[in-house]
Scaffold this motif. Structure first.
Motif, PDB file in Angstrom:
ATOM      1  N   GLN A 183       6.599  -0.772  -5.419  1.00 22.45           N
ATOM      2  CA  GLN A 183       5.785   0.215  -4.722  1.00 22.45           C
ATOM      3  C   GLN A 183       5.559  -0.239  -3.287  1.00 22.45           C
ATOM      4  O   GLN A 183       5.704  -1.411  -2.979  1.00 22.45           O
ATOM      5  CB  GLN A 183       4.456   0.455  -5.439  1.00 22.45           C
ATOM      6  CG  GLN A 183       3.613  -0.774  -5.658  1.00 22.45           C
ATOM      7  CD  GLN A 183       2.352  -0.435  -6.435  1.00 22.45           C
ATOM      8  OE1 GLN A 183       1.730   0.591  -6.186  1.00 22.45           O
ATOM      9  NE2 GLN A 183       1.984  -1.283  -7.376  1.00 22.45           N
ATOM     10  N   ASP A 223       3.039   0.988   0.295  1.00 22.67           N
ATOM     11  CA  ASP A 223       2.092   1.939   0.884  1.00 22.67           C
ATOM     12  C   ASP A 223       2.661   2.512   2.173  1.00 22.67           C
ATOM     13  O   ASP A 223       3.696   2.075   2.671  1.00 22.67           O
ATOM     14  CB  ASP A 223       0.712   1.310   1.091  1.00 22.67           C
ATOM     15  CG  ASP A 223       0.696   0.177   2.102  1.00 22.67           C
ATOM     16  OD1 ASP A 223       1.539   0.158   3.023  1.00 22.67           O
ATOM     17  OD2 ASP A 223      -0.181  -0.697   1.985  1.00 22.67           O
ATOM     18  N   ARG A 273       2.154  10.626   3.063  1.00 22.63           N
ATOM     19  CA  ARG A 273       1.169  10.958   2.036  1.00 22.63           C
ATOM     20  C   ARG A 273       0.865  12.451   2.005  1.00 22.63           C
ATOM     21  O   ARG A 273       0.416  12.968   1.001  1.00 22.63           O
ATOM     22  CB  ARG A 273      -0.101  10.118   2.211  1.00 22.63           C
ATOM     23  CG  ARG A 273      -0.911  10.396   3.446  1.00 22.63           C
ATOM     24  CD  ARG A 273      -2.224   9.597   3.525  1.00 22.63           C
ATOM     25  NE  ARG A 273      -2.061   8.180   3.497  1.00 22.63           N
ATOM     26  CZ  ARG A 273      -1.950   7.395   4.570  1.00 22.63           C
ATOM     27  NH1 ARG A 273      -1.994   7.924   5.768  1.00 22.63           N
ATOM     28  NH2 ARG A 273      -1.809   6.106   4.454  1.00 22.63           N
ATOM     29  N   LYS A 306      -1.622  10.931  -6.831  1.00 24.51           N
ATOM     30  CA  LYS A 306      -2.659   9.907  -6.836  1.00 24.51           C
ATOM     31  C   LYS A 306      -2.013   8.524  -6.802  1.00 24.51           C
ATOM     32  O   LYS A 306      -0.887   8.340  -7.245  1.00 24.51           O
ATOM     33  CB  LYS A 306      -3.540  10.044  -8.081  1.00 24.51           C
ATOM     34  CG  LYS A 306      -4.354  11.324  -8.103  1.00 24.51           C
ATOM     35  CD  LYS A 306      -5.444  11.234  -9.137  1.00 24.51           C
ATOM     36  CE  LYS A 306      -6.230  12.503  -9.222  1.00 24.51           C
ATOM     37  NZ  LYS A 306      -7.010  12.827  -8.075  1.00 24.51           N
ATOM     38  N   LEU A 307      -2.763   7.564  -6.243  1.00 22.98           N
ATOM     39  CA  LEU A 307      -2.316   6.173  -6.249  1.00 22.98           C
ATOM     40  C   LEU A 307      -2.457   5.621  -7.650  1.00 22.98           C
ATOM     41  O   LEU A 307      -3.356   6.032  -8.383  1.00 22.98           O
ATOM     42  CB  LEU A 307      -3.156   5.345  -5.274  1.00 22.98           C
ATOM     43  CG  LEU A 307      -2.967   5.689  -3.798  1.00 22.98           C
ATOM     44  CD1 LEU A 307      -3.968   4.929  -2.950  1.00 22.98           C
ATOM     45  CD2 LEU A 307      -1.558   5.389  -3.350  1.00 22.98           C
ATOM     46  N   PRO A 308      -1.650   4.728  -8.121  1.00 23.25           N
ATOM     47  CA  PRO A 308      -0.527   4.052  -7.477  1.00 23.25           C
ATOM     48  C   PRO A 308       0.796   4.818  -7.595  1.00 23.25           C
ATOM     49  O   PRO A 308       1.799   4.382  -7.052  1.00 23.25           O
ATOM     50  CB  PRO A 308      -0.435   2.729  -8.214  1.00 23.25           C
ATOM     51  CG  PRO A 308      -0.854   3.069  -9.611  1.00 23.25           C
ATOM     52  CD  PRO A 308      -1.921   4.140  -9.445  1.00 23.25           C
ATOM     53  N   ARG A 337       1.857   7.477  -6.139  1.00 24.19           N
ATOM     54  CA  ARG A 337       2.401   7.847  -4.823  1.00 24.19           C
ATOM     55  C   ARG A 337       3.200   6.694  -4.214  1.00 24.19           C
ATOM     56  O   ARG A 337       4.300   6.881  -3.711  1.00 24.19           O
ATOM     57  CB  ARG A 337       1.272   8.267  -3.884  1.00 24.19           C
ATOM     58  CG  ARG A 337       1.763   8.611  -2.496  1.00 24.19           C
ATOM     59  CD  ARG A 337       0.689   9.192  -1.604  1.00 24.19           C
ATOM     60  NE  ARG A 337      -0.439   8.294  -1.470  1.00 24.19           N
ATOM     61  CZ  ARG A 337      -1.716   8.695  -1.383  1.00 24.19           C
ATOM     62  NH1 ARG A 337      -2.030   9.965  -1.438  1.00 24.19           N
ATOM     63  NH2 ARG A 337      -2.677   7.816  -1.241  1.00 24.19           N
ATOM     64  N   ASP A 338       2.655   5.461  -4.291  1.00 21.24           N
ATOM     65  CA  ASP A 338       3.346   4.298  -3.719  1.00 21.24           C
ATOM     66  C   ASP A 338       4.607   3.938  -4.506  1.00 21.24           C
ATOM     67  O   ASP A 338       5.578   3.440  -3.940  1.00 21.24           O
ATOM     68  CB  ASP A 338       2.404   3.101  -3.637  1.00 21.24           C
ATOM     69  CG  ASP A 338       1.305   3.285  -2.600  1.00 21.24           C
ATOM     70  OD1 ASP A 338       1.400   4.229  -1.781  1.00 21.24           O
ATOM     71  OD2 ASP A 338       0.350   2.481  -2.600  1.00 21.24           O
ATOM     72  N   GLU A 339       4.599   4.204  -5.808  1.00 22.70           N
ATOM     73  CA  GLU A 339       5.789   3.946  -6.621  1.00 22.70           C
ATOM     74  C   GLU A 339       6.896   4.942  -6.287  1.00 22.70           C
ATOM     75  O   GLU A 339       8.063   4.556  -6.132  1.00 22.70           O
ATOM     76  CB  GLU A 339       5.436   4.022  -8.109  1.00 22.70           C
ATOM     77  CG  GLU A 339       4.515   2.911  -8.563  1.00 22.70           C
ATOM     78  CD  GLU A 339       3.946   3.124  -9.954  1.00 22.70           C
ATOM     79  OE1 GLU A 339       4.331   4.108 -10.643  1.00 22.70           O
ATOM     80  OE2 GLU A 339       3.101   2.313 -10.368  1.00 22.70           O
TER      81      GLU A 339
END
Length: 153
Positions: free
Chosen positions: A92, A94, A125, A131-133, A135-137
């Motif tokens: 992941q 950010d 974004r 939602k996180l996590p 989105r980062d994945e």
């Protein structure tokens, strides 16, 4: 007219580029005096524009003989670029780190400004409304797929 942060950034990049080993050691207070600014301005420039994601390693030693050492990470070979990408992205990533990586790849000529802009748009974004996590994945998977495609020329 450029602001003082941009001037300091360009100055530091210039002296790093001129050094034989891609490393520069500076005295924060001396640099602040040179640019007629407060030492915290130097800290701000270093902490925001010389990050690992942007291709720099920063070390500092406090005290009377203290210094700040900035080292440019060289991505000389195709393999080292791939290694750096996979270490940076992992499973992941950010938005800030992804933008820093794109900046570094663009600055080193591995991707074009247009390719970087397309990637920034795809991984923002505002586009990845998750939602996180998660989105980062998803961002990491998209970046890896795009970069592998672009760098496998």
């Amino acid at each position: 007219m450029r602001n003082v942060s941009e001037v300091i950034e360009q100055y530091l990049k210039h002296i790093i580029q001129q050094s034989t080993d891609g490393i520069v050691e500076i005295q924060r207070n001396e640099l602040a005096d040179q640019f007629e600014c407060v030492p915290s301005q130097i800290n701000y420039v270093i902490s925001t524009r010389f990050t690992l994601e942007k291709g720099y390693i920063v070390e500092s030693k406090r005290g009377g003989g203290g210094y700040i050492r900035i080292q440019k990470i060289e991505l000389n070979t195709h393999g080292s670029v791939h290694d750096h990408i996979f270490k940076t992205i992992s499973s992941q990533i950010d938005q800030s780190a992804s933008e820093g990586l794109l900046y570094q790849l663009e600055e080193n000529g591995y991707i074009t400004p247009r390719e970087a802009a397309i990637m920034r748009a795809a991984i923002s974004r505002e586009v990845l409304l998750l939602k996180l996590p998660l989105r980062d994945e998803i961002r990491a998977k998209i970046m890896k797929a795009m970069l592998i495609s672009l760098l496998s020329k």
